[in-house]
Write a protein that holds these residues in place. Sequence first.
Motif, short mmCIF file in Angstrom:
data_model
loop_
_atom_site.label_atom_id
_atom_site.label_comp_id
_atom_site.label_asym_id
_atom_site.label_seq_id
_atom_site.Cartn_x
_atom_site.Cartn_y
_atom_site.Cartn_z
N GLU A 99 -31.77 60.04 70.17
CA GLU A 99 -30.44 60.66 70.20
C GLU A 99 -30.35 61.73 71.27
O GLU A 99 -29.33 61.86 71.96
CB GLU A 99 -30.07 61.24 68.84
N ALA A 100 -31.40 62.51 71.45
CA ALA A 100 -31.39 63.54 72.50
C ALA A 100 -31.23 62.93 73.88
O ALA A 100 -30.47 63.44 74.71
CB ALA A 100 -32.68 64.37 72.42
N VAL A 101 -31.93 61.83 74.13
CA VAL A 101 -31.80 61.14 75.42
C VAL A 101 -30.36 60.69 75.64
O VAL A 101 -29.77 60.90 76.70
CB VAL A 101 -32.79 59.95 75.51
N ALA B 83 -31.05 70.12 75.00
CA ALA B 83 -31.72 69.09 74.21
C ALA B 83 -32.94 69.67 73.48
O ALA B 83 -33.18 69.35 72.31
CB ALA B 83 -32.14 67.93 75.11
N CYS B 84 -33.69 70.52 74.15
CA CYS B 84 -34.88 71.10 73.54
C CYS B 84 -34.50 71.95 72.33
O CYS B 84 -35.10 71.82 71.24
CB CYS B 84 -35.63 71.93 74.58
N ARG B 85 -33.49 72.79 72.48
CA ARG B 85 -33.04 73.64 71.37
C ARG B 85 -32.52 72.79 70.21
O ARG B 85 -32.83 73.03 69.06
CB ARG B 85 -31.96 74.60 71.87
N TRP B 86 -31.72 71.79 70.52
CA TRP B 86 -31.16 70.91 69.49
C TRP B 86 -32.28 70.16 68.77
O TRP B 86 -32.26 70.04 67.54
CB TRP B 86 -30.16 69.94 70.11
N LEU B 87 -33.27 69.69 69.51
CA LEU B 87 -34.37 68.94 68.90
C LEU B 87 -35.17 69.78 67.90
O LEU B 87 -35.41 69.34 66.78
CB LEU B 87 -35.31 68.38 69.98
N ILE B 88 -35.57 70.98 68.28
CA ILE B 88 -36.38 71.77 67.35
C ILE B 88 -35.55 72.21 66.15
O ILE B 88 -36.02 72.17 65.01
CB ILE B 88 -37.09 72.98 68.03
N ASP B 89 -34.31 72.61 66.37
CA ASP B 89 -33.48 73.03 65.25
C ASP B 89 -33.18 71.88 64.30
O ASP B 89 -33.21 72.05 63.08
CB ASP B 89 -32.17 73.66 65.76
N THR B 90 -32.92 70.71 64.83
CA THR B 90 -32.62 69.55 63.99
C THR B 90 -33.87 69.06 63.28
O THR B 90 -33.83 68.70 62.09
CB THR B 90 -31.99 68.43 64.83
N LEU B 91 -35.00 69.05 63.97
CA LEU B 91 -36.26 68.65 63.36
C LEU B 91 -36.56 69.54 62.15
O LEU B 91 -36.84 69.05 61.06
CB LEU B 91 -37.39 68.72 64.38
N LYS B 92 -36.47 70.85 62.33
CA LYS B 92 -36.79 71.79 61.25
C LYS B 92 -35.83 71.63 60.07
O LYS B 92 -36.22 71.83 58.93
CB LYS B 92 -36.76 73.23 61.76
N PHE C 88 -29.39 75.66 60.35
CA PHE C 88 -29.07 75.03 61.63
C PHE C 88 -27.87 75.73 62.27
O PHE C 88 -26.84 75.89 61.64
CB PHE C 88 -28.73 73.55 61.40
N PRO C 89 -28.01 76.18 63.51
CA PRO C 89 -26.89 76.85 64.17
C PRO C 89 -25.76 75.86 64.48
O PRO C 89 -25.94 74.94 65.28
CB PRO C 89 -27.49 77.41 65.46
N GLU C 90 -24.62 76.01 63.84
CA GLU C 90 -23.51 75.07 63.99
C GLU C 90 -23.00 74.97 65.42
O GLU C 90 -22.50 73.94 65.83
CB GLU C 90 -22.36 75.47 63.06
N GLU C 91 -23.13 76.05 66.20
CA GLU C 91 -22.58 76.03 67.56
C GLU C 91 -23.27 75.03 68.48
O GLU C 91 -22.75 74.70 69.53
CB GLU C 91 -22.63 77.44 68.19
N ILE C 92 -24.43 74.50 68.09
CA ILE C 92 -25.10 73.50 68.94
C ILE C 92 -25.25 72.17 68.21
O ILE C 92 -26.00 71.31 68.63
CB ILE C 92 -26.47 73.99 69.45
#
Length: 156
Positions: free
Chosen positions: A65-67, A106-115, A138-142
Motif C-alpha cells: 500500500e505504501a508503494v 511513507a516511512c511515517r505512515w508505515l511505522i504508525d500504521t504498523l504499530k 494513530f495520528p489522523e492527519e496522516i
Amino acid sequence: MRVEITDEVIPATEIVAELKAGADGAVCVFDGIVRDNTRGRKTLYLDYEAYREMALGQMRALAQEAVEKFGVRDVALVHRLGRLYVGETSVLVVVASAHRGAAFDACRWLIDTLKRTVPIWKKEQFADGAVWVDGEPFPEEIAVSRGAIADTGEPE
C-alpha cells in the motif's frame, strides 16, 4: 520489497544498502530502538510477541500500500521478536524513493500504521514491575485508506 519478522538482530546497515538504487533521490529510515525508560520508569528490557503469520501478511499489505499510495520505489519492514535490551533495534522501516517528501511520508505512515494495526505486542519490563503495552494512537492527519488491509477482516 523486504518484509520479515525475525528472532535475530536486525542488520539495519545491510538492509539500507540493499534497498538503495540509482533511481533513488532519498532513502528514509526509521530505526526503532529500545530506550532506557518510559514515563520516568527505568526499562530493563522488552519482550515482543506476535501472531507471526497474520503479522507478516499485514506487513506485506502495508508495504504494498505504501508503494501504491505514496509512489515510492521500494520498502523494507523488519520487526524483531523476543527479548530486546536497551539500544537494540526492535523495528526497521526503510523507504526508497525518487523524492524525499514521498519517502518521509511513507516511512511515517508505515511505522504508525504498523504499530496501530499489526498483531505484535510488547511487554515492558521495568525495575519496579512489568506492563503489556498497546499500540500508540494513530495520528489522523496522516491517515491513508487501509483498503489493502481489508483482506485481513478489518473494515476499510
